[in-house]
Each structure stands twice: as C-alpha cells, then as structure tokens.
Design a protein around this motif. Structure first.
Motif, PDB file in Angstrom:
ATOM      1  N   ALA A  48      -6.532   1.579   3.786  1.00 41.11           N
ATOM      2  CA  ALA A  48      -7.113   0.698   4.802  1.00 41.11           C
ATOM      3  C   ALA A  48      -8.095   1.464   5.680  1.00 41.11           C
ATOM      4  O   ALA A  48      -9.172   0.965   6.017  1.00 41.11           O
ATOM      5  N   PHE A  49      -7.740   2.698   6.042  1.00 40.89           N
ATOM      6  CA  PHE A  49      -8.640   3.528   6.849  1.00 40.89           C
ATOM      7  C   PHE A  49      -9.912   3.853   6.065  1.00 40.89           C
ATOM      8  O   PHE A  49     -11.025   3.736   6.581  1.00 40.89           O
ATOM      9  N   GLU A  50      -9.741   4.254   4.816  1.00 35.61           N
ATOM     10  CA  GLU A  50     -10.882   4.625   3.968  1.00 35.61           C
ATOM     11  C   GLU A  50     -11.887   3.476   3.864  1.00 35.61           C
ATOM     12  O   GLU A  50     -13.089   3.674   4.012  1.00 35.61           O
ATOM     13  N   ILE A  51     -11.398   2.275   3.615  1.00 40.93           N
ATOM     14  CA  ILE A  51     -12.327   1.165   3.449  1.00 40.93           C
ATOM     15  C   ILE A  51     -12.880   0.678   4.790  1.00 40.93           C
ATOM     16  O   ILE A  51     -13.974   0.131   4.827  1.00 40.93           O
ATOM     17  N   SER A  52     -12.154   0.912   5.889  1.00 39.64           N
ATOM     18  CA  SER A  52     -12.730   0.581   7.202  1.00 39.64           C
ATOM     19  C   SER A  52     -13.924   1.496   7.474  1.00 39.64           C
ATOM     20  O   SER A  52     -14.918   1.074   8.070  1.00 39.64           O
ATOM     21  N   GLN A  53     -13.834   2.743   7.020  1.00 36.72           N
ATOM     22  CA  GLN A  53     -14.942   3.690   7.161  1.00 36.72           C
ATOM     23  C   GLN A  53     -16.144   3.266   6.313  1.00 36.72           C
ATOM     24  O   GLN A  53     -17.288   3.480   6.695  1.00 36.72           O
ATOM     25  N   ALA A  54     -15.877   2.647   5.171  1.00 36.98           N
ATOM     26  CA  ALA A  54     -16.940   2.224   4.259  1.00 36.98           C
ATOM     27  C   ALA A  54     -17.553   0.880   4.653  1.00 36.98           C
ATOM     28  O   ALA A  54     -18.643   0.541   4.206  1.00 36.98           O
ATOM     29  N   HIS A  71      -7.090  -2.044   9.423  1.00 37.11           N
ATOM     30  CA  HIS A  71      -7.514  -0.822  10.107  1.00 37.11           C
ATOM     31  C   HIS A  71      -8.912  -0.996  10.682  1.00 37.11           C
ATOM     32  O   HIS A  71      -9.732  -1.734  10.139  1.00 37.11           O
ATOM     33  N   PHE A  72      -9.156  -0.317  11.780  1.00 31.86           N
ATOM     34  CA  PHE A  72     -10.459  -0.274  12.437  1.00 31.86           C
ATOM     35  C   PHE A  72     -10.943   1.166  12.371  1.00 31.86           C
ATOM     36  O   PHE A  72     -10.175   2.091  12.671  1.00 31.86           O
ATOM     37  N   SER A  73     -12.179   1.368  12.010  1.00 30.53           N
ATOM     38  CA  SER A  73     -12.683   2.719  11.734  1.00 30.53           C
ATOM     39  C   SER A  73     -12.613   3.666  12.929  1.00 30.53           C
ATOM     40  O   SER A  73     -12.598   4.873  12.756  1.00 30.53           O
ATOM     41  N   LYS A  74     -12.540   3.154  14.125  1.00 31.92           N
ATOM     42  CA  LYS A  74     -12.530   4.015  15.306  1.00 31.92           C
ATOM     43  C   LYS A  74     -11.107   4.465  15.692  1.00 31.92           C
ATOM     44  O   LYS A  74     -10.934   5.250  16.615  1.00 31.92           O
ATOM     45  N   LEU A  75     -10.122   3.978  14.974  1.00 34.34           N
ATOM     46  CA  LEU A  75      -8.737   4.385  15.223  1.00 34.34           C
ATOM     47  C   LEU A  75      -8.380   5.576  14.342  1.00 34.34           C
ATOM     48  O   LEU A  75      -9.027   5.830  13.323  1.00 34.34           O
ATOM     49  N   ARG A  76      -7.325   6.294  14.737  1.00 39.76           N
ATOM     50  CA  ARG A  76      -6.848   7.405  13.910  1.00 39.76           C
ATOM     51  C   ARG A  76      -6.286   6.870  12.599  1.00 39.76           C
ATOM     52  O   ARG A  76      -5.739   5.770  12.553  1.00 39.76           O
ATOM     53  N   ASP A  78      -3.617   7.443  11.067  1.00 36.86           N
ATOM     54  CA  ASP A  78      -2.189   7.121  11.098  1.00 36.86           C
ATOM     55  C   ASP A  78      -1.849   6.035  12.123  1.00 36.86           C
ATOM     56  O   ASP A  78      -0.674   5.742  12.335  1.00 36.86           O
ATOM     57  N   LYS A  79      -2.860   5.426  12.751  1.00 34.72           N
ATOM     58  CA  LYS A  79      -2.635   4.396  13.777  1.00 34.72           C
ATOM     59  C   LYS A  79      -3.444   3.137  13.481  1.00 34.72           C
ATOM     60  O   LYS A  79      -4.378   2.789  14.208  1.00 34.72           O
ATOM     61  N   PRO A  80      -3.109   2.410  12.392  1.00 38.58           N
ATOM     62  CA  PRO A  80      -3.866   1.191  12.092  1.00 38.58           C
ATOM     63  C   PRO A  80      -3.671   0.123  13.167  1.00 38.58           C
ATOM     64  O   PRO A  80      -2.729   0.185  13.970  1.00 38.58           O
ATOM     65  N   LEU A  81      -4.557  -0.841  13.170  1.00 38.51           N
ATOM     66  CA  LEU A  81      -4.501  -1.938  14.139  1.00 38.51           C
ATOM     67  C   LEU A  81      -3.244  -2.789  13.937  1.00 38.51           C
ATOM     68  O   LEU A  81      -2.521  -3.067  14.887  1.00 38.51           O
ATOM     69  N   PHE A  82      -2.991  -3.198  12.705  1.00 42.90           N
ATOM     70  CA  PHE A  82      -1.804  -4.004  12.383  1.00 42.90           C
ATOM     71  C   PHE A  82      -1.186  -3.516  11.082  1.00 42.90           C
ATOM     72  O   PHE A  82      -1.900  -3.209  10.132  1.00 42.90           O
ATOM     73  N   ILE A  83       0.149  -3.495  11.032  1.00 47.42           N
ATOM     74  CA  ILE A  83       0.901  -3.272   9.805  1.00 47.42           C
ATOM     75  C   ILE A  83       1.838  -4.464   9.674  1.00 47.42           C
ATOM     76  O   ILE A  83       2.666  -4.708  10.547  1.00 47.42           O
ATOM     77  N   LEU A  84       1.701  -5.197   8.594  1.00 40.90           N
ATOM     78  CA  LEU A  84       2.490  -6.410   8.398  1.00 40.90           C
ATOM     79  C   LEU A  84       3.427  -6.253   7.218  1.00 40.90           C
ATOM     80  O   LEU A  84       2.993  -5.940   6.115  1.00 40.90           O
ATOM     81  N   SER A  85       4.701  -6.470   7.451  1.00 36.79           N
ATOM     82  CA  SER A  85       5.644  -6.534   6.343  1.00 36.79           C
ATOM     83  C   SER A  85       5.509  -7.930   5.749  1.00 36.79           C
ATOM     84  O   SER A  85       5.597  -8.926   6.466  1.00 36.79           O
ATOM     85  N   LEU A  86       5.256  -8.018   4.459  1.00 33.24           N
ATOM     86  CA  LEU A  86       5.033  -9.318   3.824  1.00 33.24           C
ATOM     87  C   LEU A  86       6.321 -10.047   3.489  1.00 33.24           C
ATOM     88  O   LEU A  86       6.292 -11.228   3.178  1.00 33.24           O
ATOM     89  N   ASP A  87       7.440  -9.370   3.572  1.00 36.26           N
ATOM     90  CA  ASP A  87       8.726  -9.976   3.244  1.00 36.26           C
ATOM     91  C   ASP A  87       9.053 -11.107   4.223  1.00 36.26           C
ATOM     92  O   ASP A  87       9.326 -10.855   5.399  1.00 36.26           O
ATOM     93  N   GLY A  88       8.982 -12.321   3.752  1.00 37.68           N
ATOM     94  CA  GLY A  88       9.345 -13.473   4.569  1.00 37.68           C
ATOM     95  C   GLY A  88       8.312 -13.876   5.608  1.00 37.68           C
ATOM     96  O   GLY A  88       8.573 -14.730   6.440  1.00 37.68           O
ATOM     97  N   LEU A  89       7.134 -13.258   5.580  1.00 44.77           N
ATOM     98  CA  LEU A  89       6.104 -13.588   6.557  1.00 44.77           C
ATOM     99  C   LEU A  89       5.504 -14.956   6.232  1.00 44.77           C
ATOM    100  O   LEU A  89       5.140 -15.231   5.094  1.00 44.77           O
ATOM    101  N   GLU A  90       5.413 -15.809   7.231  1.00 46.85           N
ATOM    102  CA  GLU A  90       4.884 -17.154   7.033  1.00 46.85           C
ATOM    103  C   GLU A  90       3.387 -17.112   6.751  1.00 46.85           C
ATOM    104  O   GLU A  90       2.666 -16.280   7.295  1.00 46.85           O
TER     105      GLU A  90
END
Length: 111
Positions: A48-54, A71-76, A78-90
């Motif tokens: 996600a970080f790699e493609i935010s850079q691209a 991920h947002f390219s200006k973040l570290r 190891d600190k993405p904007l959102f991490i979503l567990s897809l298990d049971g997510l509506e």
C-alpha cells in the motif's frame, strides 16, 4: 485506465473480489479516478505504501484476502491511514473507506 491520469492506485490479489467492488464504489461516489492492478504481494502495508508513492494522487490501497490497507504517501511506511480487517466487515463500511480515501485527496472531512 490510462497511466498518465492521476488516480488512486489499487493493488489486489483478486480483481473480482466483492471487497474491491465496494471500495471502488465509494471512490467513484467522490468522483476520483482509480487504477486497479492484480498482483501477488507479501506485505500488504509495504505494498500500500509503495503504490501510494507511485500514485500522482499520493493514495494507495492494497487488498488481500484478510485485510485492506489504505496508505497516504506522506505517512511512514509502518503507519498507514486505515487498516481494515475484512472478516465480517459490512459492505457499506467498505464503501465509506473508499469514499474516505477519495476525500483525503479532495481535502474534505471523512465520513
């Protein structure tokens, strides 16, 4: 989509995933273009970080079978904007996260 158009970059293991459809619906609702690439990757946060850079819009989304990472390219790396567990997510929540990725670019508040 043409490569020269500014777009949110999305990397997925499976292009036909229901998860990715809902995320892209949210992006579309905000009127932001996106580009999907189906590929294998080992570390979802790094991808996600790699493609935010691209991305000319500085936003990248990686989706595997268990998680979606925005991920947002200006973040570290190891600190993405959102991490979503897809298990049971509506589906509606996935659409909101897609919308929020686009809203980051537009500079408007998240839903």
């Amino acid at each position: 989509m043409r490569a020269d158009i500014p777009a949110i970059k999305i990397s997925v293991l499976d292009r036909n995933s229901e998860y990715i459809k809902e995320i892209t619906y949210g992006i579309e609702e905000e009127g932001i273009p996106y580009e999907i690439t189906e590929e294998n990757f080992y570390n979802i946060k790094e991808k996600a970080f790699e493609i935010s850079q691209a991305s000319r819009l500085s936003v990248g989304i990686a989706v595997d079978k268990e998680e979606a990472v925005i991920h947002f390219s200006k973040l570290r790396i190891d600190k993405p904007l959102f991490i979503l567990s897809l298990d049971g997510l509506e589906k509606e929540k996935l659409r909101i996260y897609g919308s929020n990725a686009a809203r980051l670019i537009k500079g408007i508040p998240f839903k």
